[in-house]
Design a protein around this motif. Structure first.
Motif, short mmCIF file in Angstrom:
data_model
loop_
_atom_site.label_atom_id
_atom_site.label_comp_id
_atom_site.label_asym_id
_atom_site.label_seq_id
_atom_site.Cartn_x
_atom_site.Cartn_y
_atom_site.Cartn_z
N PRO A 17 -14.43 33.94 -20.53
CA PRO A 17 -14.90 33.06 -19.33
C PRO A 17 -14.38 31.68 -19.43
O PRO A 17 -14.05 31.00 -20.70
CB PRO A 17 -16.37 33.02 -19.69
CG PRO A 17 -16.70 34.29 -20.50
CD PRO A 17 -15.41 34.42 -21.43
N GLY A 18 -13.67 31.30 -18.32
CA GLY A 18 -13.04 30.09 -18.32
C GLY A 18 -13.76 28.79 -18.72
O GLY A 18 -13.03 27.66 -19.15
N ASP A 19 -15.11 28.93 -18.65
CA ASP A 19 -16.11 27.69 -19.00
C ASP A 19 -16.21 27.58 -20.59
O ASP A 19 -17.06 26.76 -21.05
CB ASP A 19 -17.11 27.90 -18.31
CG ASP A 19 -17.97 29.10 -18.37
OD1 ASP A 19 -17.54 29.86 -19.02
OD2 ASP A 19 -19.12 29.18 -17.84
N ARG A 20 -15.75 28.58 -21.19
CA ARG A 20 -15.89 28.78 -22.70
C ARG A 20 -15.23 27.62 -23.51
O ARG A 20 -13.99 27.57 -23.14
CB ARG A 20 -15.55 30.12 -23.26
CG ARG A 20 -16.44 30.54 -24.57
CD ARG A 20 -17.87 31.08 -24.01
NE ARG A 20 -18.74 31.44 -25.24
CZ ARG A 20 -19.80 31.93 -25.08
NH1 ARG A 20 -20.27 32.66 -23.80
NH2 ARG A 20 -20.65 32.10 -26.18
N VAL A 21 -15.97 26.87 -24.24
CA VAL A 21 -15.11 25.82 -24.94
C VAL A 21 -15.12 25.93 -26.38
O VAL A 21 -16.05 26.63 -26.77
CB VAL A 21 -15.77 24.31 -24.55
CG1 VAL A 21 -15.70 24.10 -22.87
CG2 VAL A 21 -17.28 24.42 -24.98
N PRO A 22 -14.33 25.47 -27.14
CA PRO A 22 -14.21 25.65 -28.73
C PRO A 22 -15.60 25.07 -29.05
O PRO A 22 -16.22 23.95 -28.86
CB PRO A 22 -12.94 24.66 -29.02
CG PRO A 22 -12.15 24.56 -28.09
CD PRO A 22 -12.99 24.57 -26.71
N LEU A 38 -23.79 38.68 -31.75
CA LEU A 38 -22.60 39.07 -31.74
C LEU A 38 -21.56 38.82 -30.81
O LEU A 38 -20.36 38.47 -31.03
CB LEU A 38 -22.13 40.64 -32.20
CG LEU A 38 -22.19 41.21 -33.50
CD1 LEU A 38 -22.13 42.64 -33.75
CD2 LEU A 38 -21.20 40.54 -34.44
N GLY A 39 -21.79 38.98 -29.58
CA GLY A 39 -21.00 38.66 -28.40
C GLY A 39 -20.56 37.24 -28.30
O GLY A 39 -19.44 37.03 -28.27
N PRO A 40 -21.66 36.20 -28.22
CA PRO A 40 -21.53 34.91 -28.49
C PRO A 40 -20.49 34.47 -29.62
O PRO A 40 -19.45 33.59 -29.48
CB PRO A 40 -22.69 34.21 -28.23
CG PRO A 40 -23.53 35.20 -27.55
CD PRO A 40 -22.94 36.51 -28.19
N LEU A 41 -20.77 35.12 -30.73
CA LEU A 41 -19.90 34.86 -31.85
C LEU A 41 -18.36 34.99 -31.58
O LEU A 41 -17.62 34.36 -31.93
CB LEU A 41 -20.53 35.53 -33.10
CG LEU A 41 -19.85 35.41 -34.41
CD1 LEU A 41 -19.30 34.13 -34.54
CD2 LEU A 41 -20.25 36.16 -35.55
N MET A 42 -18.17 36.52 -31.17
CA MET A 42 -16.63 36.64 -30.90
C MET A 42 -16.02 35.87 -29.69
O MET A 42 -14.92 35.38 -29.91
CB MET A 42 -16.57 38.25 -30.41
CG MET A 42 -16.94 39.23 -31.43
SD MET A 42 -16.85 40.86 -30.64
CE MET A 42 -18.24 41.72 -31.55
N LEU A 43 -16.80 35.40 -28.79
CA LEU A 43 -16.30 34.79 -27.82
C LEU A 43 -16.02 33.08 -28.25
O LEU A 43 -14.79 32.81 -27.88
CB LEU A 43 -17.07 34.73 -26.70
CG LEU A 43 -17.35 35.81 -25.82
CD1 LEU A 43 -18.50 35.70 -24.44
CD2 LEU A 43 -15.98 36.14 -24.93
N ASP A 44 -16.85 32.78 -28.79
CA ASP A 44 -16.91 31.37 -29.36
C ASP A 44 -15.57 31.32 -30.52
O ASP A 44 -14.79 30.38 -30.68
CB ASP A 44 -18.08 30.93 -30.24
CG ASP A 44 -19.18 30.48 -29.08
OD1 ASP A 44 -18.73 30.25 -27.81
OD2 ASP A 44 -20.14 30.21 -29.22
N ALA A 45 -15.52 32.39 -31.50
CA ALA A 45 -14.60 32.28 -32.41
C ALA A 45 -13.14 32.38 -31.80
O ALA A 45 -12.13 31.78 -32.12
CB ALA A 45 -14.70 33.41 -33.30
N SER A 46 -13.25 33.26 -30.80
CA SER A 46 -11.62 33.57 -30.15
C SER A 46 -11.17 32.31 -29.35
O SER A 46 -10.01 31.93 -29.76
CB SER A 46 -11.92 34.54 -28.76
OG SER A 46 -10.72 35.00 -28.55
N VAL A 47 -12.22 31.81 -28.81
CA VAL A 47 -11.53 30.38 -27.82
C VAL A 47 -11.19 29.47 -28.84
O VAL A 47 -10.28 28.42 -28.74
CB VAL A 47 -12.58 29.97 -26.97
CG1 VAL A 47 -13.98 29.24 -27.47
CG2 VAL A 47 -12.03 29.28 -25.59
#
Length: 413
Positions: free
Chosen positions: A98-103, A132-141
């Motif tokens: 998602p575009g609004d995801r920040v490091p 798990l889902g938020p962890l993957m997204l946060d780690a990726s971005v």
């Protein structure tokens, strides 16, 4: 009855289960209550209704139509958890962030990863699926925002998240997702420049092959990874020894499934030697190993080899304090192995006592295990009130051993 023998309406009602009312299903789908009732009465099921019901019940339309059966022992919450994990794995690996995801702070990611492993080993799969889902997204971005070596610890967290997703999928019987997630875990571990983490991933990969019945491939992966990181005798590093012991355990289990008694025995000896060098239970990248793990795993391996006498002798040597050092899932699995050894030795009352204790203490974990059903079927000739009570806990009939074969045990162990 086979799943295909039910009507579409009966299948919808079964999938809805007792935990969801018709009103709640109507609310989740946006359908009217009369439409839901008509579908369950097998009176009317249009394509739009079918699609909405399948989505709300977290299954493919083919399951509703009886073309394939739902996964064993999975309720509505389990199916929703698995679907969420699946979408998170595939979206993250494909770069759909998602575009609004920040490091986020790498330290927070490390803490969340440790929490995820803790939930996995405790058998808390629904709570695990939620993070798990938020962890993957946060780690990726976050990894994308860092340059060079600075991103390696974050990639390590992402690799662990993929690995945990693969382990849950494997446990739930979602083999395609397990293969996909473990592949992403391995490539990400290599990108993180962490050979021990990559070896740990290979341990999980070996388990995926094992549960898929691909024993040769399981052994090949575990042995290759173990040889790659084998510590020198002078090397007392706990992290390397923990991952190495974990891999040796997979080698021993796979050798036992292949009925290779000599090879399994060799690996058991090595297991105990590595456990002694560690001195106590350790945890690294989700790999848990130590002297008590070596002993309890030896019980299950001897059960698989059809040696209940040896298993019972080992059981006598295990003390309660040793079990307390194990993760919940490992301790529960050991108790199932104890119950199986007792059943093989015709100690039926003791076996049922042990089995019932596990089923009551860890119902969420136990419902994804095949061994309880095997034990009940094996004890089936001793039809007692207790047997019927245990059978009810795992949702199988208390029948005799008709149709029971050693292959059933090999598949379940």
């Amino acid at each position: 009855m086979q799943w295909s023998d039910y009507s579409n309406g009966e299948r919808i009602k079964i999938l809805r289960g007792k935990e969801m009312s018709q009103n709640e299903l109507a609310h989740r789908t946006g359908l009217s209550l009369p439409t839901v009732r008509a579908a369950e009465q097998n009176r009317r099921l249009s394509l739009p209704t079918l699609l909405k019901l399948a989505h709300a019940l977290a299954v493919d339309t083919s399951v509703v139509l009886g073309q394939q059966a739902p996964r064993r022992a999975m309720g509505q919450d389990d199916r929703a958890t698995l679907r969420y994990i699946s979408s998170s794995v595939h979206d993250t690996a494909a770069g759909f962030i998602p575009g609004d995801r920040v490091p986020v702070d790498p330290g927070e990611l490390a803490g969340a990863t440790l929490k995820a492993w803790s939930l996995y080993w405790a058998g808390e799969y629904q709570e695990l699926g939620a993070i798990l889902g938020p962890l993957m997204l946060d780690a990726s971005v976050t990894a994308q925002s860092l340059d060079g070596d600075a991103g390696h610890p974050v990639l390590g967290c992402l690799s662990d998240a993929y690995q945990i997703a693969a382990c849950v999928a494997n446990l739930f019987g979602a083999r395609d997702l397990a293969y996909s997630a473990i592949g992403h875990a391995h490539s990400t571990a290599l990108a993180a420049g962490d050979p021990l983490r990559a070896a740990r991933v290979d341990s999980a990969r070996s388990w995926v092959y094992l549960r898929d019945g691909r024993l040769d491939r399981s052994m090949e992966v575990a042995e290759a990874a173990a040889n790659e990181i084998e510590p020198r005798y002078s090397d007392q590093g706990a992290e390397r020894l923990t991952v190495y012991g974990n891999l040796l355990n997979h080698c021993a289990v796979t050798a036992a499934r292949r009925e290779d008694t000599v090879r399994a025995g060799d690996y058991l000896s090595q297991l105990h030697a590595v456990g002694a060098r560690l001195g106590r239970e350790r945890d690294f990248h989700g790999a848990r190993f130590g002297p008590h793990t070596a002993t309890t795993q030896a019980v299950g391996i001897n059960v698989t080899l059809g040696q209940p006498g040896k298993a019972l002798t080992l059981i006598e040597s295990v003390r309660p304090g040793q079990l307390e050092s194990l993760a919940d899932a490992a301790r529960n699995r050991y108790q199932l192995d104890v119950a199986m050894a007792q059943a093989d030795a015709k100690l039926y009352d003791k076996s049922l006592d042990t089995l019932e204790r596990v089923l009551r203490d860890a119902p969420q974990w136990a419902r994804h295990q095949a061994l309880p059903t095997v034990i009940v079927q094996k004890i089936g000739s001793a039809s007692t009130t207790r047997l019927r009570r245990v059978s009810k806990l795992i949702g199988v009939p208390a029948v005799g051993a008709d149709g029971f074969t050693p292959a059933t045990v090999k598949t379940a162990l």
